[in-house]
Design a protein around this motif. Structure first.
Motif, PDB file in Angstrom:
ATOM      1  N   THR A  84       2.446   1.657  -3.601  1.00  0.00           N
ATOM      2  CA  THR A  84       1.541   2.156  -4.646  1.00  0.00           C
ATOM      3  C   THR A  84       1.171   3.620  -4.410  1.00  0.00           C
ATOM      4  O   THR A  84       0.951   4.365  -5.361  1.00  0.00           O
ATOM      5  CB  THR A  84       0.258   1.308  -4.726  1.00  0.00           C
ATOM      6  OG1 THR A  84      -0.360   1.241  -3.431  1.00  0.00           O
ATOM      7  CG2 THR A  84       0.560  -0.087  -5.209  1.00  0.00           C
ATOM      8  N   THR A  85       1.111   4.036  -3.139  1.00  0.00           N
ATOM      9  CA  THR A  85       0.828   5.444  -2.841  1.00  0.00           C
ATOM     10  C   THR A  85       1.984   6.329  -3.281  1.00  0.00           C
ATOM     11  O   THR A  85       1.786   7.361  -3.929  1.00  0.00           O
ATOM     12  CB  THR A  85       0.569   5.630  -1.338  1.00  0.00           C
ATOM     13  OG1 THR A  85      -0.580   4.864  -0.946  1.00  0.00           O
ATOM     14  CG2 THR A  85       0.321   7.102  -1.008  1.00  0.00           C
ATOM     15  N   LYS A 132       1.061  16.531   0.177  1.00  0.00           N
ATOM     16  CA  LYS A 132       2.008  15.588  -0.423  1.00  0.00           C
ATOM     17  C   LYS A 132       2.946  15.010   0.613  1.00  0.00           C
ATOM     18  O   LYS A 132       3.243  13.811   0.630  1.00  0.00           O
ATOM     19  CB  LYS A 132       2.805  16.295  -1.521  1.00  0.00           C
ATOM     20  CG  LYS A 132       3.712  15.356  -2.311  1.00  0.00           C
ATOM     21  CD  LYS A 132       4.369  16.064  -3.475  1.00  0.00           C
ATOM     22  CE  LYS A 132       5.229  15.092  -4.270  1.00  0.00           C
ATOM     23  NZ  LYS A 132       5.875  15.769  -5.414  1.00  0.00           N
ATOM     24  N   SER A 140     -10.888  -0.967   0.953  1.00  0.00           N
ATOM     25  CA  SER A 140     -11.259  -0.044  -0.104  1.00  0.00           C
ATOM     26  C   SER A 140     -12.651  -0.417  -0.598  1.00  0.00           C
ATOM     27  O   SER A 140     -12.930  -1.580  -0.854  1.00  0.00           O
ATOM     28  CB  SER A 140     -10.254  -0.118  -1.263  1.00  0.00           C
ATOM     29  OG  SER A 140     -10.701   0.664  -2.354  1.00  0.00           O
ATOM     30  N   ALA A 197       0.836  -1.210   0.000  1.00  0.00           N
ATOM     31  CA  ALA A 197       0.000   0.000   0.000  1.00  0.00           C
ATOM     32  C   ALA A 197       0.866   1.254   0.000  1.00  0.00           C
ATOM     33  O   ALA A 197       0.561   2.235  -0.687  1.00  0.00           O
ATOM     34  CB  ALA A 197      -0.928  -0.001   1.215  1.00  0.00           C
ATOM     35  N   ASP A 222      -2.182   4.366  -7.119  1.00  0.00           N
ATOM     36  CA  ASP A 222      -3.305   3.856  -6.318  1.00  0.00           C
ATOM     37  C   ASP A 222      -4.561   3.659  -7.164  1.00  0.00           C
ATOM     38  O   ASP A 222      -5.240   2.636  -7.057  1.00  0.00           O
ATOM     39  CB  ASP A 222      -3.621   4.831  -5.176  1.00  0.00           C
ATOM     40  CG  ASP A 222      -2.818   4.523  -3.929  1.00  0.00           C
ATOM     41  OD1 ASP A 222      -2.197   3.446  -3.872  1.00  0.00           O
ATOM     42  OD2 ASP A 222      -2.815   5.345  -3.001  1.00  0.00           O
ATOM     43  N   HIS A 223      -4.890   4.659  -7.977  1.00  0.00           N
ATOM     44  CA  HIS A 223      -6.143   4.606  -8.743  1.00  0.00           C
ATOM     45  C   HIS A 223      -6.149   3.432  -9.717  1.00  0.00           C
ATOM     46  O   HIS A 223      -7.194   2.812  -9.946  1.00  0.00           O
ATOM     47  CB  HIS A 223      -6.361   5.921  -9.489  1.00  0.00           C
ATOM     48  CG  HIS A 223      -5.266   6.271 -10.445  1.00  0.00           C
ATOM     49  ND1 HIS A 223      -3.982   6.553 -10.034  1.00  0.00           N
ATOM     50  CD2 HIS A 223      -5.253   6.358 -11.796  1.00  0.00           C
ATOM     51  CE1 HIS A 223      -3.230   6.825 -11.088  1.00  0.00           C
ATOM     52  NE2 HIS A 223      -3.973   6.700 -12.173  1.00  0.00           N
TER      53      HIS A 223
END
Length: 228
Positions: free
Chosen positions: A64-65, A227, A93, A61, A70-71
């Motif tokens: 991917t972030t 960010k 999710s 996780a 992520d999307h």
């Protein structure tokens, strides 16, 4: 003899200190391994589908972030596992807004269990004061009661002329750019419009970002903070 006894005592103390450190280290490892096993196999989230690795560790996780995918990853996971996917040991999710959105963010209905909101999920403010997001139940209720009238259906409808005015301003900005044949960063245009609108609603004065087509220093600071 006295010197030998003293050296022996120092050695024993040193050995005991090392033994204590190793014991604490082993206990810490056992604790975290046990916690991982419980979260992966026996926690309330264990029954939800998802990649096995994500049930054991948050590393996928986090990756991917950081990579910004992520999307794409979440879309693929939902296509494979269904509308609810376990994406980390303590996270799910949801692909559909209903009823998940109401259960997570809505008001608690009579007899409904209290929604789970871990306060350590949100960063502490620099001055230590809790916001509407990070506050405990009693503080959140008090703060929300103060703000609720501003977000009622009646209050939002009263703001419709203001919303239309900013939508028209944005359309004019886009039309002007199209006439000039200039490239347009739609994300920046939407953000500038949104923050100008929020400034107008809050302070009765916009930030002049849509007109200039550039973020103010305040908004740049917000994006940098998010960010980070």
């Amino acid at each position: 003899m006295a010197t030998f006894t003293m050296l022996t005592s120092v050695a024993l103390i040193s050995f005991d200190g090392v033994g204590i450190i190793w014991s604490l280290l082993v206990l810490t490892i056992i604790y975290y391994v046990g916690k991982m096993v419980w979260l992966a196999l026996f926690s309330p989230l264990a029954s939800y589908p998802g990649p096995s690795l994500r049930a054991w560790t948050k590393i996928p996780a986090i990756y991917t972030t950081i990579s910004g995918h992520d999307h794409e990853i979440f879309t693929a996971l939902h296509q494979k596992y269904g509308p609810v996917v376990r994406i980390a040991p303590k996270e799910l999710s949801f692909a559909s807004g209903s009823p998940a959105f109401q259960d997570i963010y809505g008001s608690r209905r009579p007899g409904q269990p209290k929604p789970f909101k871990p306060r350590n999920w949100y960063g502490k403010s620099s001055n230590g004061a809790d916001s509407l997001i990070t506050a405990d139940d009693s503080t959140h209720h008090r703060q929300r009661k103060i703000l609720s009238n501003s977000f009622s259906d009646k209050a939002l409808k009263e703001q419709e002329p203001l919303l239309k005015r900013w939508a028209e301003k944005m359309a004019m900005k886009l039309r002007s750019s199209a006439t000039d044949g200039a490239e347009v960063d739609l994300l920046k245009i939407y953000n500038c419009t949104a923050f100008d609108l929020m400034g107008d609603l809050t302070f009765a004065e916009d930030l002049n970002m849509l007109e200039e087509g550039e973020y103010s220093s305040w908004v740049k600071a917000i994006f940098s903070g998010v960010k980070l």
